[in-house]
Design a protein around this motif. Structure first.
Motif, PDB file in Angstrom:
ATOM      1  N   GLN A  96       0.798  -1.220   0.000  1.00 22.53           N
ATOM      2  CA  GLN A  96       0.000   0.000   0.000  1.00 22.53           C
ATOM      3  C   GLN A  96       0.833   1.274   0.000  1.00 22.53           C
ATOM      4  O   GLN A  96       0.421   2.279  -0.556  1.00 22.53           O
ATOM      5  N   LEU A  97       1.976   1.248   0.632  1.00 24.65           N
ATOM      6  CA  LEU A  97       2.751   2.471   0.820  1.00 24.65           C
ATOM      7  C   LEU A  97       3.916   2.518  -0.159  1.00 24.65           C
ATOM      8  O   LEU A  97       4.856   1.731  -0.059  1.00 24.65           O
ATOM      9  N   GLN A  98       3.830   3.442  -1.120  1.00 24.72           N
ATOM     10  CA  GLN A  98       4.882   3.656  -2.117  1.00 24.72           C
ATOM     11  C   GLN A  98       5.166   2.405  -2.946  1.00 24.72           C
ATOM     12  O   GLN A  98       6.240   2.241  -3.500  1.00 24.72           O
ATOM     13  N   ASN A  99       4.177   1.494  -3.015  1.00 21.76           N
ATOM     14  CA  ASN A  99       4.297   0.250  -3.761  1.00 21.76           C
ATOM     15  C   ASN A  99       5.484  -0.598  -3.291  1.00 21.76           C
ATOM     16  O   ASN A  99       6.103  -1.325  -4.057  1.00 21.76           O
ATOM     17  N   PHE A 161      -0.090 -11.405 -15.698  1.00 21.55           N
ATOM     18  CA  PHE A 161      -0.486 -11.944 -14.398  1.00 21.55           C
ATOM     19  C   PHE A 161       0.002 -11.048 -13.268  1.00 21.55           C
ATOM     20  O   PHE A 161      -0.772 -10.701 -12.357  1.00 21.55           O
ATOM     21  N   ASP A 162       1.273 -10.669 -13.304  1.00 20.65           N
ATOM     22  CA  ASP A 162       1.845  -9.833 -12.245  1.00 20.65           C
ATOM     23  C   ASP A 162       1.142  -8.486 -12.160  1.00 20.65           C
ATOM     24  O   ASP A 162       0.879  -7.973 -11.060  1.00 20.65           O
ATOM     25  N   LYS A 163       0.831  -7.898 -13.295  1.00 17.95           N
ATOM     26  CA  LYS A 163       0.162  -6.594 -13.322  1.00 17.95           C
ATOM     27  C   LYS A 163      -1.239  -6.686 -12.709  1.00 17.95           C
ATOM     28  O   LYS A 163      -1.643  -5.835 -11.912  1.00 17.95           O
ATOM     29  N   ALA A 164      -1.984  -7.731 -13.072  1.00 16.60           N
ATOM     30  CA  ALA A 164      -3.340  -7.906 -12.548  1.00 16.60           C
ATOM     31  C   ALA A 164      -3.317  -8.209 -11.056  1.00 16.60           C
ATOM     32  O   ALA A 164      -4.152  -7.708 -10.294  1.00 16.60           O
ATOM     33  N   LEU A 165      -2.353  -9.019 -10.638  1.00 11.76           N
ATOM     34  CA  LEU A 165      -2.249  -9.362  -9.221  1.00 11.76           C
ATOM     35  C   LEU A 165      -1.893  -8.126  -8.386  1.00 11.76           C
ATOM     36  O   LEU A 165      -2.449  -7.921  -7.297  1.00 11.76           O
ATOM     37  N   GLU A 166      -1.006  -7.310  -8.895  1.00 17.09           N
ATOM     38  CA  GLU A 166      -0.640  -6.073  -8.193  1.00 17.09           C
ATOM     39  C   GLU A 166      -1.843  -5.139  -8.079  1.00 17.09           C
ATOM     40  O   GLU A 166      -2.040  -4.484  -7.057  1.00 17.09           O
ATOM     41  N   GLU A 167      -2.655  -5.094  -9.125  1.00 17.44           N
ATOM     42  CA  GLU A 167      -3.875  -4.287  -9.113  1.00 17.44           C
ATOM     43  C   GLU A 167      -4.785  -4.705  -7.960  1.00 17.44           C
ATOM     44  O   GLU A 167      -5.335  -3.860  -7.242  1.00 17.44           O
ATOM     45  N   CYS A 233       3.038  12.044   0.021  1.00 14.96           N
ATOM     46  CA  CYS A 233       3.551  11.027  -0.908  1.00 14.96           C
ATOM     47  C   CYS A 233       3.405   9.620  -0.342  1.00 14.96           C
ATOM     48  O   CYS A 233       3.140   8.671  -1.082  1.00 14.96           O
ATOM     49  N   LEU A 234       3.576   9.482   0.949  1.00 11.22           N
ATOM     50  CA  LEU A 234       3.486   8.162   1.573  1.00 11.22           C
ATOM     51  C   LEU A 234       2.118   7.539   1.349  1.00 11.22           C
ATOM     52  O   LEU A 234       2.009   6.358   0.992  1.00 11.22           O
ATOM     53  N   PHE A 235       1.058   8.333   1.526  1.00 14.73           N
ATOM     54  CA  PHE A 235      -0.298   7.799   1.423  1.00 14.73           C
ATOM     55  C   PHE A 235      -0.942   8.042   0.055  1.00 14.73           C
ATOM     56  O   PHE A 235      -2.109   7.725  -0.141  1.00 14.73           O
ATOM     57  N   ARG A 236      -0.162   8.606  -0.891  1.00  9.74           N
ATOM     58  CA  ARG A 236      -0.628   8.819  -2.270  1.00  9.74           C
ATOM     59  C   ARG A 236      -1.960   9.593  -2.308  1.00  9.74           C
ATOM     60  O   ARG A 236      -2.879   9.228  -3.023  1.00  9.74           O
ATOM     61  N   CYS A 237      -2.033  10.649  -1.523  1.00 13.79           N
ATOM     62  CA  CYS A 237      -3.241  11.475  -1.493  1.00 13.79           C
ATOM     63  C   CYS A 237      -2.948  12.857  -2.058  1.00 13.79           C
ATOM     64  O   CYS A 237      -1.796  13.268  -2.167  1.00 13.79           O
ATOM     65  N   SER A 238      -3.981  13.574  -2.410  1.00  8.58           N
ATOM     66  CA  SER A 238      -3.811  14.902  -2.993  1.00  8.58           C
ATOM     67  C   SER A 238      -3.338  15.891  -1.929  1.00  8.58           C
ATOM     68  O   SER A 238      -3.560  15.679  -0.720  1.00  8.58           O
ATOM     69  N   PRO A 239      -2.708  16.991  -2.344  1.00  8.54           N
ATOM     70  CA  PRO A 239      -2.309  18.021  -1.367  1.00  8.54           C
ATOM     71  C   PRO A 239      -3.493  18.547  -0.567  1.00  8.54           C
ATOM     72  O   PRO A 239      -3.360  18.835   0.624  1.00  8.54           O
ATOM     73  N   ALA A 240      -4.662  18.664  -1.222  1.00 11.36           N
ATOM     74  CA  ALA A 240      -5.850  19.180  -0.529  1.00 11.36           C
ATOM     75  C   ALA A 240      -6.296  18.217   0.573  1.00 11.36           C
ATOM     76  O   ALA A 240      -6.600  18.632   1.698  1.00 11.36           O
ATOM     77  N   GLU A 241      -6.353  16.914   0.251  1.00  9.33           N
ATOM     78  CA  GLU A 241      -6.757  15.913   1.248  1.00  9.33           C
ATOM     79  C   GLU A 241      -5.786  15.896   2.430  1.00  9.33           C
ATOM     80  O   GLU A 241      -6.197  15.890   3.596  1.00  9.33           O
ATOM     81  N   THR A 242      -4.495  15.887   2.100  1.00  9.08           N
ATOM     82  CA  THR A 242      -3.480  15.859   3.152  1.00  9.08           C
ATOM     83  C   THR A 242      -3.546  17.127   3.989  1.00  9.08           C
ATOM     84  O   THR A 242      -3.444  17.080   5.226  1.00  9.08           O
ATOM     85  N   GLY A 243      -3.716  18.264   3.329  1.00 10.73           N
ATOM     86  CA  GLY A 243      -3.790  19.537   4.039  1.00 10.73           C
ATOM     87  C   GLY A 243      -4.944  19.586   5.026  1.00 10.73           C
ATOM     88  O   GLY A 243      -4.786  20.071   6.154  1.00 10.73           O
ATOM     89  N   ARG A 244      -6.110  19.067   4.623  1.00  7.77           N
ATOM     90  CA  ARG A 244      -7.267  19.056   5.532  1.00  7.77           C
ATOM     91  C   ARG A 244      -6.992  18.187   6.759  1.00  7.77           C
ATOM     92  O   ARG A 244      -7.334  18.554   7.885  1.00  7.77           O
ATOM     93  N   ALA A 245      -6.382  17.033   6.526  1.00  8.16           N
ATOM     94  CA  ALA A 245      -6.072  16.139   7.648  1.00  8.16           C
ATOM     95  C   ALA A 245      -5.091  16.803   8.615  1.00  8.16           C
ATOM     96  O   ALA A 245      -5.260  16.729   9.840  1.00  8.16           O
TER      97      ALA A 245
END
Length: 286
Positions: A96-99, A161-167, A233-245
């Motif tokens: 989940q974090l930075q793949n 297969f690897d791409k679908a499994l990662e998804e 970057c760690l949680f792959r969220c937008s600046p707006a979402e992170t800023g609100r948190a």
């Protein structure tokens, strides 16, 4: 500020087990470490400002990944602990974090699920046809080895297969539950909701924003300080979402912010936001 950061680094040494007397040596140590930090990368050197199981195994600050991992004792122990933690279901193994391969403490799984999963139930329209085929194959029979899953899903080309499994892994629908070395090396795959029914079959109703705020709170309670950019970057969220948190955490006096050289530094309040504590009753049961 420099004196304050030095103090925080000493706190990190204890929390992240970067001191010899707290290094991880056993499966029990590894479990307690994940419970203490909430989530950690598997095999990183810690320079990404994230807890690392490998660093905890080394028990020191200045860690560098060896070139020859096959003959390195600390690397071998980390891989062994990873295999055992996954086999026992003691923590959720994901990317989940930075793949990057990551372990998540079970109490935080519903929050990661709320942040990264497509919906409370599997939604075919959110996935590629290959991912759907793998998911449906695991619904018919779970768990399956990699070879079995390739055959049963009809996706035998490795790249597809690897791409679908990662998804599916990134959406927390499928999890690696075991590593087998005999008669040959293979991973074993399982539906995440089957492997972790308490956390995923009836997930708590958590909003995406509440999940992000909870996870950032856990992150800062562990690492004690970080930049706003690192949290985003760690949680792959937008600046707006992170800023609100972050605004909510600051309004609750859980963190303090400082601006230095065009960088916003977030520092956990020592009294209001202490490090995570282990649930001793739950830990003893495990």
């Amino acid at each position: 500020m420099e004196k304050n950061l030095n103090h925080l680094e000493q706190l990190r040494d204890h929390i992240l087990r970067r001191i010899p007397e707290r290094r991880v040596e056993t499966i029990e140590d590894a479990y307690y470490f994940i419970e203490e930090v909430g989530f950690c990368h598997l095999m990183t050197d810690g320079r990404d400002n994230m807890p690392s199981l490998y660093v905890a195994v080394c028990g020191r600050r200045d860690v560098r990944l060896p070139r020859n991992v096959q003959s390195d004792a600390e690397t071998s122990l980390t891989w062994h602990l990873k295999d055992e933690l996954a086999r026992l279901g003691a923590a959720f193994y994901a990317k989940q974090l930075q793949n990057i391969p990551t372990f998540i403490a079970l109490d935080l799984v519903p929050y990661f699920y709320a942040l990264y999963s497509c919906s409370p139930a599997f939604s075919p329209q959110k996935f590629s046809s290959d991912a759907i085929a793998i998911y449906r194959s695991l619904r018919r029979e779970s768990p399956q080895t990699t070879a079995q899953l390739k055959l049963s899903s009809g996706i035998e080309e490795r790249k597809r297969f690897d791409k679908a499994l990662e998804e599916l892994q990134l959406a927390m629908q499928v999890v690696m539950s075991e590593v087998r070395y005999v008669p040959k090396f293979t991973y074993v795959w399982e539906l995440a909701a089957v492997r972790f029914p308490e956390q995923l079959r009836k997930p708590k109703r958590i909003s995406r924003q509440d999940a992000l705020r909870h996870l950032i709170t856990n992150y800062l309670a562990t690492v004690r300080y970080a930049t706003a950019r690192q949290a985003q970057c760690l949680f792959r969220c937008s600046p707006a979402e992170t800023g609100r948190a972050l605004e909510q955490l600051e309004s609750q006096s859980l963190i303090r912010t400082f601006a230095e050289s065009n960088t916003v530094l977030l520092i956990a309040d020592e009294d209001r936001l202490p490090p995570r504590r282990i649930d001793l009753e739950k830990a003893s049961a495990w």
